[in-house]
Write an enzyme that holds these catalytic residues in place. Structure first.
Site, PDB file in Angstrom:
ATOM      1  N   ASP A  94       0.856  -1.186   0.000  1.00  0.00           N
ATOM      2  CA  ASP A  94       0.000   0.000   0.000  1.00  0.00           C
ATOM      3  C   ASP A  94       0.891   1.235   0.000  1.00  0.00           C
ATOM      4  O   ASP A  94       1.761   1.388   0.871  1.00  0.00           O
ATOM      5  CB  ASP A  94      -0.892  -0.021   1.245  1.00  0.00           C
TER       6      ASP A  94
ATOM      7  N   ASP B 119      -3.115   2.554  -5.861  1.00  0.00           N
ATOM      8  CA  ASP B 119      -2.028   2.611  -4.883  1.00  0.00           C
ATOM      9  C   ASP B 119      -1.913   1.390  -3.981  1.00  0.00           C
ATOM     10  O   ASP B 119      -1.207   1.439  -2.974  1.00  0.00           O
ATOM     11  CB  ASP B 119      -2.165   3.869  -4.025  1.00  0.00           C
ATOM     12  N   GLU B 120      -2.574   0.278  -4.298  1.00  0.00           N
ATOM     13  CA  GLU B 120      -2.380  -0.921  -3.487  1.00  0.00           C
ATOM     14  C   GLU B 120      -2.629  -2.175  -4.314  1.00  0.00           C
ATOM     15  O   GLU B 120      -3.366  -2.162  -5.302  1.00  0.00           O
ATOM     16  CB  GLU B 120      -3.279  -0.924  -2.253  1.00  0.00           C
TER      17      GLU B 120
END
Length: 404
Positions: free
Chosen positions: A24, A118-119
């Site tokens: 993350d 973003d993860e």
């Protein structure tokens, strides 16, 4: 929970059987913007469109100390933190950085499941022998590469199953790594509140607490039939299994890989195009070896050049026939560099091959061609490296150290 956090300089914990990683990015949108705004380091910053009806897209950690959160109205955030600094979003930038980060993940394993920009989850179980690494060392490696190549930080959770890996990455924030040894999964889970269970929202949490269940240990010890009767069969069974560390979900790859690439960020910006050409050869070797290992070829070769001021360009050229030969990839990459980035200090350089297929149609053969069979030589080098290590065979021009 601090005993599960990996601290700099300490030996990595026992991660046998922990092939699941959750990665993350830390305050992703803000972190991307702050790369070119070092004067804002340590100040409360959000990314938002601004205006009375705008919402916060992301808040950095100094802003979060004031209670500012993503999805909060910007006007509310400004009341909580009057000296809050707002940066308008930059169109296209976050997707570009996300693609680069996901590309790093896919260099380690093809089993990548992006959850958002973003993860992502990564299953590295099948890559450990090939890379001569452990799950925790791969987590440390990708954290280092994301920071070096994209100027942002990420947090990593390493565990046996998805659910635990995601919890671990949350506890690693910001800019850390938490490893949960398989044998200690329940030691990690059971002290946590019931709200940490995947799928438990406010209403389910309230219901569990009415049953006297405050921690995951309480759920694990509760009679499963009573849990199913109270919550419903599906939810009750789901939570009972999670409370015992059971999560059979595998990584789901959204679509076949469309490209394979490699990048390198220099410790010191480079001007010398001869040195850049050598780095392109090193990267082309990595890309070619990965293409051959996965049984695919590509028709389009592209380069990525990030200059010292973070300005980034990508340029591509499509070949007559698909290739997995490093020598051919390198030749096109050097030509693109010469044509499109002949000058300027370079921070990062990358090579990518796109338009992948299985190569079942075979090579385009040319009778009486005097050219050497570079692919045969590269396949032989692949075999040697698989037996004797990655440094066993390499082009003579790459024997010199990369960093002077």
């Amino acid at each position: 929970m601090g005993r599960f956090r990996v601290r700099p300089g300490e030996p990595l914990p026992d991660d046998a059987g922990c092939g699941m990683l959750h990665v993350d990015m830390d305050a992703f949108f803000v972190s991307v913007e702050l790369r070119t705004r070092p004067e804002l380091a340590g100040k409360p910053v959000v990314v938002s469109g601004g205006g009375p009806r705008a919402v916060v897209a992301a808040a950095n950690y100094p802003a979060r100390k004031f209670g500012v959160r993503s999805a909060m109205p910007f006007s509310t955030a400004k009341r909580l933190c009057p000296h809050l600094i707002n940066i308008p979003p930059t169109a296209g930038l976050y997707g570009e950085v996300s693609r680069g980060v996901m590309g790093i993940f896919r260099e380690l394993t093809p089993l990548v499941e992006p959850l958002s920009l973003d993860e992502a989850f990564l299953d590295v179980s099948g890559a450990l022998r090939r890379l001569g690494a452990t799950p925790a060392s791969l987590g440390a490696q990708l954290r280092s590469r994301v920071a070096a190549e994209h100027g942002i930080t990420c947090s990593v959770g390493v565990a046996k199953v998805k659910f635990v890996a995601k919890l671990a990455s949350g506890m690693a924030k910001p800019d850390g790594m938490v490893v949960v040894p398989a044998a200690e999964t329940l030691d990690f889970l059971h002290p946590l509140p019931v709200s940490a269970l995947w799928g438990v929202g406010a209403r389910t949490e309230e219901h569990l607490r009415r049953l006297g269940l405050d921690t995951i240990a309480d759920v694990a010890a509760f009679p499963p039939e009573r849990l199913k009767k109270s919550l419903g069969t599906a939810i009750g069974e789901h939570l009972y299994r999670l409370a015992h560390g059971i999560d059979e979900r595998s990584v789901v790859v959204d679509s076949p890989e469309k490209s394979i690439g490699a990048e390198h960020t220099f410790d010191v910006d480079r001007h010398d195009r001869a040195q850049l050409g050598l780095e392109l050869l090193r990267l082309a070797e990595r890309v070619g070896a990965t293409l051959r290992a996965r049984g695919v070829r590509g028709r389009t070769v592209s380069i990525k050049v990030r200059f010292a001021d973070f300005r980034t360009i990508t340029r591509a050229r499509t070949l007559v026939s698909a290739t997995d030969v490093a020598r051919e990839i390198h030749a096109v990459a050097v030509a693109l560099l010469t044509e499109h980035a002949p000058t300027g200090a370079v921070r990062l350089i990358g090579v990518r091959v796109e338009g992948l297929d299985t190569g079942e149609a075979g090579e385009q053969l040319v009778f009486d061609s005097p050219a050497p069979r570079w692919r045969d030589a590269e396949v032989a080098a692949d075999i040697a490296r698989s037996k004797f290590g990655s440094a066993a065979v390499r082009p003579a021009s790459l024997l010199a150290p990369r960093e002077p």
